[in-house]
Design a protein around this motif. Structure first.
Motif, PDB file in Angstrom:
ATOM      1  N   THR A 206      24.747  30.901  43.659  1.00 21.77           N
ATOM      2  CA  THR A 206      24.492  30.110  42.457  1.00 21.77           C
ATOM      3  C   THR A 206      25.672  29.187  42.201  1.00 21.77           C
ATOM      4  N   GLN A 207      25.549  28.372  41.167  1.00 26.23           N
ATOM      5  CA  GLN A 207      26.638  27.455  40.841  1.00 26.23           C
ATOM      6  C   GLN A 207      27.501  28.005  39.718  1.00 26.23           C
ATOM      7  N   GLN A 208      27.618  29.319  39.621  1.00 23.17           N
ATOM      8  CA  GLN A 208      28.427  29.921  38.572  1.00 23.17           C
ATOM      9  C   GLN A 208      29.884  29.572  38.737  1.00 23.17           C
ATOM     10  N   PRO A 209      30.606  29.341  37.678  1.00 20.35           N
ATOM     11  CA  PRO A 209      30.092  29.356  36.311  1.00 20.35           C
ATOM     12  C   PRO A 209      29.169  28.170  36.067  1.00 20.35           C
ATOM     13  N   LEU A 210      28.144  28.426  35.302  1.00 21.34           N
ATOM     14  CA  LEU A 210      27.108  27.439  35.045  1.00 21.34           C
ATOM     15  C   LEU A 210      27.635  26.335  34.122  1.00 21.34           C
ATOM     16  N   PRO A 211      27.601  25.086  34.603  1.00 17.79           N
ATOM     17  CA  PRO A 211      28.021  23.983  33.726  1.00 17.79           C
ATOM     18  C   PRO A 211      27.109  23.878  32.495  1.00 17.79           C
ATOM     19  N   ARG A 212      27.639  23.317  31.428  1.00 20.60           N
ATOM     20  CA  ARG A 212      26.883  23.156  30.187  1.00 20.60           C
ATOM     21  C   ARG A 212      25.622  22.321  30.453  1.00 20.60           C
ATOM     22  N   ASN A 213      24.490  22.749  29.865  1.00 19.64           N
ATOM     23  CA  ASN A 213      23.194  22.074  29.982  1.00 19.64           C
ATOM     24  C   ASN A 213      22.672  22.005  31.422  1.00 19.64           C
ATOM     25  N   ALA A 214      23.118  22.907  32.256  1.00 22.45           N
ATOM     26  CA  ALA A 214      22.693  22.893  33.655  1.00 22.45           C
ATOM     27  C   ALA A 214      21.497  23.817  33.857  1.00 22.45           C
ATOM     28  N   ILE A 215      20.693  23.487  34.830  1.00 19.40           N
ATOM     29  CA  ILE A 215      19.584  24.346  35.255  1.00 19.40           C
ATOM     30  C   ILE A 215      20.086  25.152  36.446  1.00 19.40           C
ATOM     31  N   PRO A 216      19.910  26.475  36.433  1.00 23.18           N
ATOM     32  CA  PRO A 216      20.401  27.292  37.549  1.00 23.18           C
ATOM     33  C   PRO A 216      19.783  26.874  38.885  1.00 23.18           C
ATOM     34  N   VAL A 217      20.639  26.640  39.863  1.00 26.65           N
ATOM     35  CA  VAL A 217      20.242  26.267  41.213  1.00 26.65           C
ATOM     36  C   VAL A 217      20.738  27.362  42.150  1.00 26.65           C
ATOM     37  N   ARG A 218      19.940  27.663  43.173  1.00 25.59           N
ATOM     38  CA  ARG A 218      20.304  28.713  44.121  1.00 25.59           C
ATOM     39  C   ARG A 218      20.100  28.239  45.550  1.00 25.59           C
ATOM     40  N   LEU A 219      20.995  28.670  46.417  1.00 27.97           N
ATOM     41  CA  LEU A 219      20.828  28.500  47.854  1.00 27.97           C
ATOM     42  C   LEU A 219      20.602  29.896  48.425  1.00 27.97           C
ATOM     43  N   TYR A 220      19.622  30.038  49.268  1.00 35.66           N
ATOM     44  CA  TYR A 220      19.304  31.337  49.857  1.00 35.66           C
ATOM     45  C   TYR A 220      19.720  31.358  51.316  1.00 35.66           C
ATOM     46  N   LEU A 221      20.410  32.430  51.683  1.00 34.53           N
ATOM     47  CA  LEU A 221      20.876  32.550  53.060  1.00 34.53           C
ATOM     48  C   LEU A 221      20.776  33.983  53.534  1.00 34.53           C
ATOM     49  N   TYR A 222      20.796  34.118  54.840  1.00 35.38           N
ATOM     50  CA  TYR A 222      20.808  35.431  55.471  1.00 35.38           C
ATOM     51  C   TYR A 222      21.915  35.425  56.505  1.00 35.38           C
ATOM     52  N   ALA A 223      22.875  36.322  56.361  1.00 35.01           N
ATOM     53  CA  ALA A 223      23.985  36.430  57.299  1.00 35.01           C
ATOM     54  C   ALA A 223      23.709  37.593  58.249  1.00 35.01           C
ATOM     55  N   CYS A 224      23.402  37.277  59.485  1.00 33.94           N
ATOM     56  CA  CYS A 224      23.108  38.278  60.511  1.00 33.94           C
ATOM     57  C   CYS A 224      24.415  38.680  61.180  1.00 33.94           C
ATOM     58  N   VAL A 225      24.856  39.894  60.901  1.00 33.11           N
ATOM     59  CA  VAL A 225      26.143  40.372  61.384  1.00 33.11           C
ATOM     60  C   VAL A 225      26.128  40.552  62.900  1.00 33.11           C
ATOM     61  N   ILE A 226      25.014  40.965  63.459  1.00 33.18           N
ATOM     62  CA  ILE A 226      24.929  41.270  64.893  1.00 33.18           C
ATOM     63  C   ILE A 226      25.276  40.057  65.752  1.00 33.18           C
ATOM     64  N   ASN A 227      24.652  38.904  65.437  1.00 32.91           N
ATOM     65  CA  ASN A 227      24.936  37.717  66.253  1.00 32.91           C
ATOM     66  C   ASN A 227      25.808  36.686  65.534  1.00 32.91           C
ATOM     67  N   ARG A 228      26.322  37.065  64.356  1.00 32.57           N
ATOM     68  CA  ARG A 228      27.247  36.231  63.576  1.00 32.57           C
ATOM     69  C   ARG A 228      26.676  34.837  63.298  1.00 32.57           C
ATOM     70  N   VAL A 229      25.464  34.853  62.768  1.00 35.01           N
ATOM     71  CA  VAL A 229      24.782  33.613  62.399  1.00 35.01           C
ATOM     72  C   VAL A 229      24.443  33.673  60.916  1.00 35.01           C
ATOM     73  N   VAL A 230      24.735  32.584  60.205  1.00 33.65           N
ATOM     74  CA  VAL A 230      24.324  32.441  58.809  1.00 33.65           C
ATOM     75  C   VAL A 230      23.146  31.475  58.802  1.00 33.65           C
ATOM     76  N   TYR A 231      22.003  31.982  58.371  1.00 28.23           N
ATOM     77  CA  TYR A 231      20.799  31.163  58.268  1.00 28.23           C
ATOM     78  C   TYR A 231      20.686  30.643  56.841  1.00 28.23           C
ATOM     79  N   LEU A 232      20.739  29.336  56.662  1.00 30.01           N
ATOM     80  CA  LEU A 232      20.505  28.723  55.362  1.00 30.01           C
ATOM     81  C   LEU A 232      19.004  28.507  55.292  1.00 30.01           C
ATOM     82  N   ILE A 233      18.327  29.291  54.455  1.00 24.79           N
ATOM     83  CA  ILE A 233      16.868  29.393  54.514  1.00 24.79           C
ATOM     84  C   ILE A 233      16.164  28.407  53.597  1.00 24.79           C
ATOM     85  N   CYS A 234      16.528  28.409  52.320  1.00 23.13           N
ATOM     86  CA  CYS A 234      15.885  27.509  51.365  1.00 23.13           C
ATOM     87  C   CYS A 234      16.768  27.373  50.136  1.00 23.13           C
TER      88      CYS A 234
END
Length: 120
Positions: free
Chosen positions: A68-96
């Motif tokens: 998230t963009q915490q701390p949340l700026p004043r009058n902001a709408i919460p935005v999120r980036l979703y990711l999956y960090a696969c430890v086995i092959n050391r890949v971070v997937y930026l999903i949506c």
């Protein structure tokens, strides 16, 4: 600890483009938090530790992490980036990415993504 490979999905790229147009301040902040997350991951190597160390990182029901963009700026709408960090092959997937309103849909997308990933 070493470097991690970053893989961006087509969905992530589309979502990010849309968010940068609609919510540029929030998107810039969440991207900054993503860079902080990646730097911390390179140091510790364990994505689960980052949930405890960083207030902007949340574990989601899909098994992914939301940044998230915490701390949340004043009058902001919460935005999120979703990711999956696969430890086995050391890949971070930026999903949506999305807002609080799209959180349920985004989590479903992430859940499907991770399930398909584990089938490979």
């Amino acid at each position: 600890m070493g470097d991690w490979e970053i893989k961006r999905t087509e969905q992530f790229l589309r979502d990010l483009k849309k968010l940068q147009k609609a919510r540029p301040v929030e998107t810039a902040k969440v991207l900054l938090n993503l860079e902080t997350y990646l730097a911390a991951l390179r140091q510790c190597g364990n994505p689960l530790q980052l949930v405890k160390l960083m207030t902007c990182v949340h574990r989601e029901e899909s098994g992914c992490h939301a940044i998230t963009q915490q701390p949340l700026p004043r009058n902001a709408i919460p935005v999120r980036l979703y990711l999956y960090a696969c430890v086995i092959n050391r890949v971070v997937y930026l999903i949506c990415a999305g807002t609080k309103q799209s959180q349920h849909k985004d989590n479903q997308f992430c859940k499907n993504f991770v399930q398909n990933l584990s089938k490979k």
